[in-house]
Design an enzyme around this catalytic site. Structure first.
Site, short mmCIF file in Angstrom:
data_model
loop_
_atom_site.label_atom_id
_atom_site.label_comp_id
_atom_site.label_asym_id
_atom_site.label_seq_id
_atom_site.Cartn_x
_atom_site.Cartn_y
_atom_site.Cartn_z
N HIS A 249 -28.68 -24.94 21.74
CA HIS A 249 -28.09 -26.18 21.24
C HIS A 249 -29.09 -27.29 21.39
O HIS A 249 -29.86 -27.32 22.36
CB HIS A 249 -26.80 -26.52 22.01
N GLU A 304 -20.07 -21.52 19.10
CA GLU A 304 -19.81 -20.53 18.06
C GLU A 304 -19.54 -19.13 18.61
O GLU A 304 -18.88 -18.33 17.95
CB GLU A 304 -21.01 -20.46 17.09
N1 ACO Z 1 -32.16 -17.35 19.83
C1 ACO Z 1 -33.48 -17.20 20.05
N2 ACO Z 1 -34.32 -18.22 20.20
C2 ACO Z 1 -33.82 -19.45 20.12
C3 ACO Z 1 -32.45 -19.69 19.91
C4 ACO Z 1 -31.62 -18.57 19.76
N3 ACO Z 1 -30.31 -18.70 19.54
N4 ACO Z 1 -32.24 -21.01 19.88
C5 ACO Z 1 -33.43 -21.60 20.05
N5 ACO Z 1 -34.37 -20.65 20.20
C6 ACO Z 1 -35.79 -20.87 20.41
C7 ACO Z 1 -36.45 -21.27 19.09
O1 ACO Z 1 -36.92 -20.15 18.39
C8 ACO Z 1 -37.56 -22.17 19.56
O2 ACO Z 1 -38.65 -21.41 19.96
P1 ACO Z 1 -40.12 -21.87 19.52
O3 ACO Z 1 -40.27 -23.26 20.09
O4 ACO Z 1 -40.97 -20.82 20.12
O5 ACO Z 1 -40.08 -21.88 18.02
C9 ACO Z 1 -36.99 -22.83 20.82
O6 ACO Z 1 -35.95 -21.97 21.29
C10 ACO Z 1 -36.41 -24.18 20.51
O7 ACO Z 1 -35.68 -24.07 19.36
P2 ACO Z 1 -35.34 -25.29 18.47
O8 ACO Z 1 -35.16 -24.82 17.08
O9 ACO Z 1 -36.24 -26.44 18.76
O10 ACO Z 1 -33.92 -25.69 19.00
P3 ACO Z 1 -33.07 -26.73 18.31
O11 ACO Z 1 -32.52 -27.58 19.37
O12 ACO Z 1 -33.77 -27.41 17.21
O13 ACO Z 1 -31.97 -25.80 17.62
C11 ACO Z 1 -30.08 -24.52 17.29
C12 ACO Z 1 -30.70 -25.68 18.06
C13 ACO Z 1 -30.26 -24.73 15.79
C14 ACO Z 1 -28.58 -24.48 17.57
C15 ACO Z 1 -30.74 -23.21 17.72
O14 ACO Z 1 -30.56 -23.03 19.10
C16 ACO Z 1 -30.25 -22.00 16.96
O15 ACO Z 1 -30.77 -21.71 15.88
N6 ACO Z 1 -29.23 -21.23 17.50
C17 ACO Z 1 -28.71 -20.08 16.81
C18 ACO Z 1 -27.71 -20.49 15.72
C19 ACO Z 1 -26.41 -21.03 16.30
O16 ACO Z 1 -25.87 -20.53 17.27
N7 ACO Z 1 -25.92 -22.11 15.65
C20 ACO Z 1 -24.69 -22.81 16.07
C21 ACO Z 1 -25.02 -24.06 16.82
S1 ACO Z 1 -23.59 -24.86 17.47
C22 ACO Z 1 -23.04 -25.83 16.22
O17 ACO Z 1 -23.77 -26.38 15.45
C23 ACO Z 1 -21.59 -26.03 16.03
#
Ligand code: ACO
Length: 364
Positions: A249, A304
């Site tokens: 998140h 989620e």
């Molecule tokens: N699985 C694996 N790796 C992850 C995950 C995940 N669920 N979430 C973040 N990371 C990693 C990213 O790959 C990134 O790695 P990198 O820097 O080597 O590229 C690092 O952690 C940081 O990720 P960001 O994209 O900067 O995190 P951000 O805060 O922008 O994204 C998000 C948040 C979009 C929710 C992300 O965690 C994600 O894609 N999760 C999976 C999808 C999900 O569960 N979505 C629902 C969110 S809740 C809602 O909106 C109601």
């Protein structure tokens, strides 16, 4: 600061909700989310909280219930046009996109009621059509959760299931400056009108990084299949560079408090417990793996993950999960739109130009 995702940027002042990402708390207008849900708040009561001071019936859940009932009846008049306009190739959220597009800015009914009344009616009609069933007429005397389940199934839902859906709709009703709320506020800031702003919110919600994740969470649990495959399956996903759905998140650095609230609700539904035990095993393994692979990032379970289990326990088809999310979040979008319209200036940030300067081009 990274500019690509506006991390840490404050885009608006709001009285509506506060996400405390370090403490794992969500406050809706001075109320802890956990307490609201444990106290049995309904969707209409959450809307009453959020709309207080912004809409004439704000603060009065009974008036909101009546207003939403009338709005569902108005939306029902548009269902035939909606179904004609939507081919079978459109999914439920794409259908809702068409449906909100049918609402005229000239509609006399308050637009926040119209939008929040229309989404459950349109969603139920689209989902029934996908099963070859005709749409049903809304019952304006019921609350949103009870009437949506009735419209979807063709029979009244048990009280425990109505309570569970209400708990879900309250849990996801508002959540600070999330991507869909921001999109809605940007459009509202141009004075384009509430319906257009809510449609912008819906379009932003649809993506798998925001509201589109719970269906894929169930796909993941199904693909893993049994306990022996959890660790290798998750490791292969990460190795392939894919994200684990239901984890991570932007704001929460600890567990999303909505995950626990929803887990309690799922546990209260009969017959849901076996899947919870398996999901918990997947969750534990995923958190351990993410901690190992992203040691500096503090990735935890988001809303989620247990949304998926709750909506599955309510026998809602997984293709419809994001549409149900929209039904709840619409209360928050409308509150933010009304707040933005009240005082906000047009939202117009800057970009940092990193392209070439004008000048003679030299052929290679
Ligand atoms: N699985 C694996 N790796 C992850 C995950 C995940 N669920 N979430 C973040 N990371 C990693 C990213 O790959 C990134 O790695 P990198 O820097 O080597 O590229 C690092 O952690 C940081 O990720 P960001 O994209 O900067 O995190 P951000 O805060 O922008 O994204 C998000 C948040 C979009 C929710 C992300 O965690 C994600 O894609 N999760 C999976 C999808 C999900 O569960 N979505 C629902 C969110 S809740 C809602 O909106 C109601």
């Amino acid at each position: 600061m990274r500019t690509s995702g506006l991390d840490g940027v404050v885009a608006a002042e709001t009285v509506l909700s506060h996400v405390d990402g370090e403490a794992g708390r969500l406050i809706l207008r001075g109320h802890e989310l956990r307490e609201l849900v444990r106290g049995g708040a309904t969707f209409e009561q959450a809307a009453a909280l959020l709309w207080q001071d912004f809409a004439v019936e704000g603060g009065d859940a009974a008036r909101i219930l009546a207003g939403l009932g009338a709005a569902r009846l108005r939306a029902h008049e548009l269902v035939a046009t909606l179904l004609d306009a939507c081919g079978p190739e459109l999914g439920p959220v794409e259908g809702l996109r068409v449906g909100l597009g049918l609402l005229a800015d000239a509609e006399a009914m308050p637009h926040h009621l119209l939008v929040c009344g229309a989404l459950p009616v349109f969603a139920a009609a689209l989902l029934r059509r996908a099963e070859g069933l005709a749409p049903l007429r809304p019952d304006p005397a019921l609350g949103t959760a009870a009437d949506f389940l009735r419209l979807l199934r063709g029979a009244p839902a048990p009280a425990s299931e109505v309570r569970a859906l209400d708990a879900y709709l309250v849990t996801i009703a508002d959540h600070g400056m999330n991507a869909s709320t921001f999109a809605a506020r940007v459009v509202a800031s141009t004075r384009a009108g509430l319906i257009s702003a809510a449609l912008a919110g819906l379009c932003a919600l649809k993506g798998p990084l925001h509201g589109g994740a719970p269906g894929p969470v169930l796909d993941m649990l199904d693909a893993i299949g049994d306990a022996a495959r959890i660790a290798p399956w998750l490791a292969a996903e990460i190795a392939a560079g894919r994200r684990l759905m239901g984890f991570g998140h932007r704001i929460y650095r600890v567990r999303d408090p909505r995950a626990d609230v929803l887990k309690e609700v799922v546990a209260s539904l009969r017959g849901a417990s076996n899947r919870i035990a398996f999901a918990e095993e997947v969750e534990r393994a995923a958190l351990a793996l993410l901690a190992e692979r992203q040691p500096g990032r503090r990735l935890d379970t988001n809303v989620e993950f247990y949304t998926a289990l709750l909506l599955e326990a309510l026998a809602i088809p997984r293709a419809a999960f994001t549409a149900i999310f929209a039904i709840g979040r619409a209360a928050g979008w409308c509150a933010h739109i009304l707040e933005q319209e009240r005082g906000g200036r047009i939202i117009r940030p800057l970009s940092a130009y990193v392209g070439p300067e004008p000048g003679p081009r030299h052929a290679a």
